[in-house]
Motif scaffolding. Sequence first.
Motif, PDB file in Angstrom:
ATOM      1  N   TYR A   1       0.796  -1.133   0.048  1.00 45.25           N
ATOM      2  CA  TYR A   1       0.090  -0.112   0.061  1.00 45.25           C
ATOM      3  C   TYR A   1       0.858   1.203   0.105  1.00 45.25           C
ATOM      4  CZ  TYR A   1      -3.316  -3.681   1.486  1.00 45.25           C
ATOM      5  OH  TYR A   1      -4.025  -4.815   1.474  1.00 45.25           O
ATOM      6  N   GLN A   2       2.105   1.048   0.181  1.00 46.61           N
ATOM      7  CA  GLN A   2       3.086   2.289   0.099  1.00 46.61           C
ATOM      8  C   GLN A   2       3.978   2.111  -0.874  1.00 46.61           C
ATOM      9  OE1 GLN A   2       2.982   0.412   3.710  1.00 46.61           O
ATOM     10  NE2 GLN A   2       1.303   1.827   3.743  1.00 46.61           N
ATOM     11  N   LYS A   3       4.236   1.061  -1.651  1.00 41.98           N
ATOM     12  CA  LYS A   3       5.054   1.060  -2.800  1.00 41.98           C
ATOM     13  C   LYS A   3       4.135   0.176  -3.750  1.00 41.98           C
ATOM     14  CE  LYS A   3       9.564   1.709  -0.662  1.00 41.98           C
ATOM     15  NZ  LYS A   3      10.969   1.124  -0.642  1.00 41.98           N
ATOM     16  N   GLY A   4       4.714   0.390  -5.309  1.00 44.25           N
ATOM     17  CA  GLY A   4       4.204  -0.251  -6.162  1.00 44.25           C
ATOM     18  C   GLY A   4       5.301  -1.369  -6.623  1.00 44.25           C
ATOM     19  N   PHE A   5       5.050  -2.017  -7.563  1.00 41.10           N
ATOM     20  CA  PHE A   5       6.134  -3.067  -7.855  1.00 41.10           C
ATOM     21  C   PHE A   5       7.314  -2.392  -8.850  1.00 41.10           C
ATOM     22  CE2 PHE A   5       2.884  -5.931  -6.548  1.00 41.10           C
ATOM     23  CZ  PHE A   5       3.632  -7.140  -6.186  1.00 41.10           C
ATOM     24  N   ALA A   6       7.032  -1.294  -9.298  1.00 39.54           N
ATOM     25  CA  ALA A   6       7.985  -0.425  -9.889  1.00 39.54           C
ATOM     26  C   ALA A   6       8.867  -0.165  -8.841  1.00 39.54           C
ATOM     27  CB  ALA A   6       7.648   0.535 -10.801  1.00 39.54           C
ATOM     28  N   ASP A   7       8.423   0.194  -7.809  1.00 38.94           N
ATOM     29  CA  ASP A   7       9.359   0.711  -6.439  1.00 38.94           C
ATOM     30  C   ASP A   7      10.137  -0.535  -5.983  1.00 38.94           C
ATOM     31  OD1 ASP A   7       8.298   3.623  -6.361  1.00 38.94           O
ATOM     32  OD2 ASP A   7       6.489   2.625  -5.787  1.00 38.94           O
ATOM     33  N   PHE A   8       9.353  -1.686  -5.901  1.00 42.66           N
ATOM     34  CA  PHE A   8      10.263  -2.810  -5.408  1.00 42.66           C
ATOM     35  C   PHE A   8      11.166  -3.234  -6.153  1.00 42.66           C
ATOM     36  CE2 PHE A   8       5.756  -3.965  -3.529  1.00 42.66           C
ATOM     37  CZ  PHE A   8       6.025  -3.403  -2.210  1.00 42.66           C
ATOM     38  N   LYS A   9      10.979  -3.036  -7.685  1.00 40.62           N
ATOM     39  CA  LYS A   9      12.079  -3.492  -8.649  1.00 40.62           C
ATOM     40  C   LYS A   9      13.252  -2.399  -8.448  1.00 40.62           C
ATOM     41  CE  LYS A   9      12.907  -3.613 -13.474  1.00 40.62           C
ATOM     42  NZ  LYS A   9      12.367  -3.514 -14.701  1.00 40.62           N
ATOM     43  N   ALA A  10      13.151  -1.362  -8.451  1.00 44.10           N
ATOM     44  CA  ALA A  10      14.113  -0.016  -8.141  1.00 44.10           C
ATOM     45  C   ALA A  10      14.797  -0.586  -6.703  1.00 44.10           C
ATOM     46  CB  ALA A  10      13.541   1.062  -8.007  1.00 44.10           C
ATOM     47  N   ASP A  11      14.157  -0.910  -5.787  1.00 45.42           N
ATOM     48  CA  ASP A  11      14.794  -1.370  -4.510  1.00 45.42           C
ATOM     49  C   ASP A  11      15.718  -2.786  -4.785  1.00 45.42           C
ATOM     50  OD1 ASP A  11      13.584   0.703  -3.128  1.00 45.42           O
ATOM     51  OD2 ASP A  11      12.054  -0.667  -2.305  1.00 45.42           O
ATOM     52  N   ILE A  12      15.206  -3.693  -5.408  1.00 44.37           N
ATOM     53  CA  ILE A  12      16.073  -4.715  -5.594  1.00 44.37           C
ATOM     54  C   ILE A  12      17.154  -4.302  -6.439  1.00 44.37           C
ATOM     55  CG2 ILE A  12      15.887  -6.978  -6.804  1.00 44.37           C
ATOM     56  CD1 ILE A  12      13.073  -6.967  -6.137  1.00 44.37           C
ATOM     57  N   GLN A  13      17.214  -3.662  -7.252  1.00 40.77           N
ATOM     58  CA  GLN A  13      18.011  -3.213  -8.399  1.00 40.77           C
ATOM     59  C   GLN A  13      19.216  -2.497  -7.609  1.00 40.77           C
ATOM     60  OE1 GLN A  13      18.789  -3.950 -11.493  1.00 40.77           O
ATOM     61  NE2 GLN A  13      20.832  -3.211 -10.863  1.00 40.77           N
ATOM     62  N   GLN A  14      18.786  -1.586  -6.611  1.00 40.48           N
ATOM     63  CA  GLN A  14      19.846  -0.878  -5.399  1.00 40.48           C
ATOM     64  C   GLN A  14      20.636  -2.012  -4.878  1.00 40.48           C
ATOM     65  OE1 GLN A  14      20.059   2.807  -5.569  1.00 40.48           O
ATOM     66  NE2 GLN A  14      22.025   2.098  -4.158  1.00 40.48           N
ATOM     67  N   GLU A  15      19.779  -2.929  -4.396  1.00 36.99           N
ATOM     68  CA  GLU A  15      20.540  -4.055  -3.663  1.00 36.99           C
ATOM     69  C   GLU A  15      21.359  -4.805  -4.355  1.00 36.99           C
ATOM     70  OE1 GLU A  15      20.251  -5.243  -0.415  1.00 36.99           O
ATOM     71  OE2 GLU A  15      18.938  -3.377   0.043  1.00 36.99           O
ATOM     72  N   ILE A  16      21.264  -5.119  -5.629  1.00 36.34           N
ATOM     73  CA  ILE A  16      22.107  -5.634  -6.788  1.00 36.34           C
ATOM     74  C   ILE A  16      23.460  -4.763  -6.744  1.00 36.34           C
ATOM     75  CG2 ILE A  16      22.725  -6.410  -8.946  1.00 36.34           C
ATOM     76  CD1 ILE A  16      19.330  -7.341  -8.944  1.00 36.34           C
ATOM     77  N   ASP A  17      23.293  -3.829  -6.793  1.00 34.82           N
ATOM     78  CA  ASP A  17      24.417  -2.382  -7.276  1.00 34.82           C
ATOM     79  C   ASP A  17      25.182  -2.356  -6.003  1.00 34.82           C
ATOM     80  OD1 ASP A  17      23.353  -1.975  -9.721  1.00 34.82           O
ATOM     81  OD2 ASP A  17      22.187  -0.319  -9.056  1.00 34.82           O
ATOM     82  N   ASN A  18      24.608  -2.665  -5.005  1.00 28.49           N
ATOM     83  CA  ASN A  18      25.450  -2.548  -3.640  1.00 28.49           C
ATOM     84  C   ASN A  18      26.205  -3.810  -3.305  1.00 28.49           C
ATOM     85  OD1 ASN A  18      24.547  -0.038  -3.400  1.00 28.49           O
ATOM     86  ND2 ASN A  18      23.147  -0.559  -2.058  1.00 28.49           N
ATOM     87  N   LEU A  19      26.152  -4.982  -3.849  1.00 25.23           N
ATOM     88  CA  LEU A  19      26.743  -6.221  -3.594  1.00 25.23           C
ATOM     89  C   LEU A  19      28.157  -6.196  -3.730  1.00 25.23           C
ATOM     90  CD1 LEU A  19      24.482  -8.828  -5.663  1.00 25.23           C
ATOM     91  CD2 LEU A  19      24.354  -8.412  -3.168  1.00 25.23           C
ATOM     92  N   ASP A  20      28.719  -6.739  -2.689  1.00 26.59           N
ATOM     93  CA  ASP A  20      30.170  -6.498  -2.748  1.00 26.59           C
ATOM     94  C   ASP A  20      30.992  -8.028  -3.132  1.00 26.59           C
ATOM     95  OD1 ASP A  20      33.203  -6.392  -1.993  1.00 26.59           O
ATOM     96  OD2 ASP A  20      32.615  -5.022  -0.225  1.00 26.59           O
ATOM     97  N   TYR A  21      31.288  -8.088  -4.302  1.00 25.81           N
ATOM     98  CA  TYR A  21      31.888  -9.410  -4.722  1.00 25.81           C
ATOM     99  C   TYR A  21      33.239  -9.860  -4.131  1.00 25.81           C
ATOM    100  CZ  TYR A  21      27.716  -9.001  -8.038  1.00 25.81           C
ATOM    101  OH  TYR A  21      26.614  -8.927  -8.400  1.00 25.81           O
ATOM    102  N   ASN A  22      33.755  -8.753  -3.538  1.00 21.38           N
ATOM    103  CA  ASN A  22      35.491  -9.187  -3.115  1.00 21.38           C
ATOM    104  C   ASN A  22      35.112  -9.365  -1.439  1.00 21.38           C
ATOM    105  OD1 ASN A  22      36.887  -8.251  -5.384  1.00 21.38           O
ATOM    106  ND2 ASN A  22      36.420  -6.246  -4.941  1.00 21.38           N
ATOM    107  N   LYS A  23      34.135  -8.999  -0.943  1.00 18.84           N
ATOM    108  CA  LYS A  23      34.115  -9.200   0.730  1.00 18.84           C
ATOM    109  C   LYS A  23      33.059 -10.341   1.082  1.00 18.84           C
ATOM    110  CE  LYS A  23      35.944  -4.958   2.078  1.00 18.84           C
ATOM    111  NZ  LYS A  23      35.670  -3.600   2.867  1.00 18.84           N
ATOM    112  N   ASP A  24      31.923 -10.338   0.028  1.00 19.97           N
ATOM    113  CA  ASP A  24      30.739 -11.176   0.580  1.00 19.97           C
ATOM    114  C   ASP A  24      30.788 -12.635  -0.490  1.00 19.97           C
ATOM    115  OD1 ASP A  24      28.495 -12.509   0.955  1.00 19.97           O
ATOM    116  OD2 ASP A  24      27.040 -10.711   0.625  1.00 19.97           O
TER     117      ASP A  24
END
Length: 309
Positions: A177-200
């Motif tokens: 009720y606060q976000k649409g699926f376009a917002d969820f998609k943007a949040d997910i993309q942000q998580e992808i962009d923030n992944l640290d492949y060197n440390k995680d």
Amino acid sequence: MAELTLEPTRRGSTERIKRLREISDKECTPSISMERAVLLTEAYKKWEGKVSAPVLRGKAFKYIMENRTNYIEKGSLVLGEKGDKPWAAPTFPELCCHTLEDFENMNNREKVFFRVSEEDRRIQEEVIIPYWHDRAMMTRMNRLLPEEWHLLFDAGLYTEFLMQRGPGHTVADGKMYQKGFADFKADIQQEIDNLDYNKDMEALNKREELEGMKLVCEGMIIYGKRYAQQCRDLAEKETDPQWKQELLELADVCDVVPEHAPQTFRQAIQMYWFTHIGVTVEMNNWDAYSPGKLDQHLEPFYEKDIEEG
């Protein structure tokens, strides 16, 4: 103390609701819908072995939402069915690949039955069983369970219901009720962009899971857009002025949800129902997906609409 008497409940408060209930009660027969199983099989044949399991599931869900039948009943002001028509139950061959004997049992049961057509049987025999018999979760579980468990099953101490179901009895929160699926998609993309492949060390696995989730968001957005276009296409040909106007209003609702956060009471109701359909099409949780505190989630939208007249 005076005795309290209650009027008998009336079935349907408006002529529209009474007519829709009549259609549901007397004109619809519980049946099996093979559409989801066929689309799922097509998707798995295209992508299985080429992508990770989470991405495969995401691609399959998106493919189903792109190609499924979106049913619209005249007079209905909330859109969405699990199957290709009312009272049509999809099958989930990735969980349990039903035998033809299962289909006969479902068709012939006296009380809780689902009618199975000859075409349904043909599809199950020629398309679904050859692909899913050895892949289904239940088949794979049965290969791993010790003989003692099979004896318990044969004795009726536990049933297929407990083996092939997905996670059920889940209660939704207020995010939709606060976000649409376009917002969820943007949040997910942000998580992808923030992944640290060197440390995680789990970064690659996390990325695959997130990519699958992003595909699900895309499938939900497509679902709403398809409904909006269908409503406008029907409105162009409609001769009943009231239903024509209602179709255009439905299209306007579907322009907003589920892609964007709902702004009105009506959009909020449709947002929940679209999400419910999405959850129960993606996984067989026996419809045990609760809206939770629906009154509390919807109250702000209701009060806002009332204040605005």
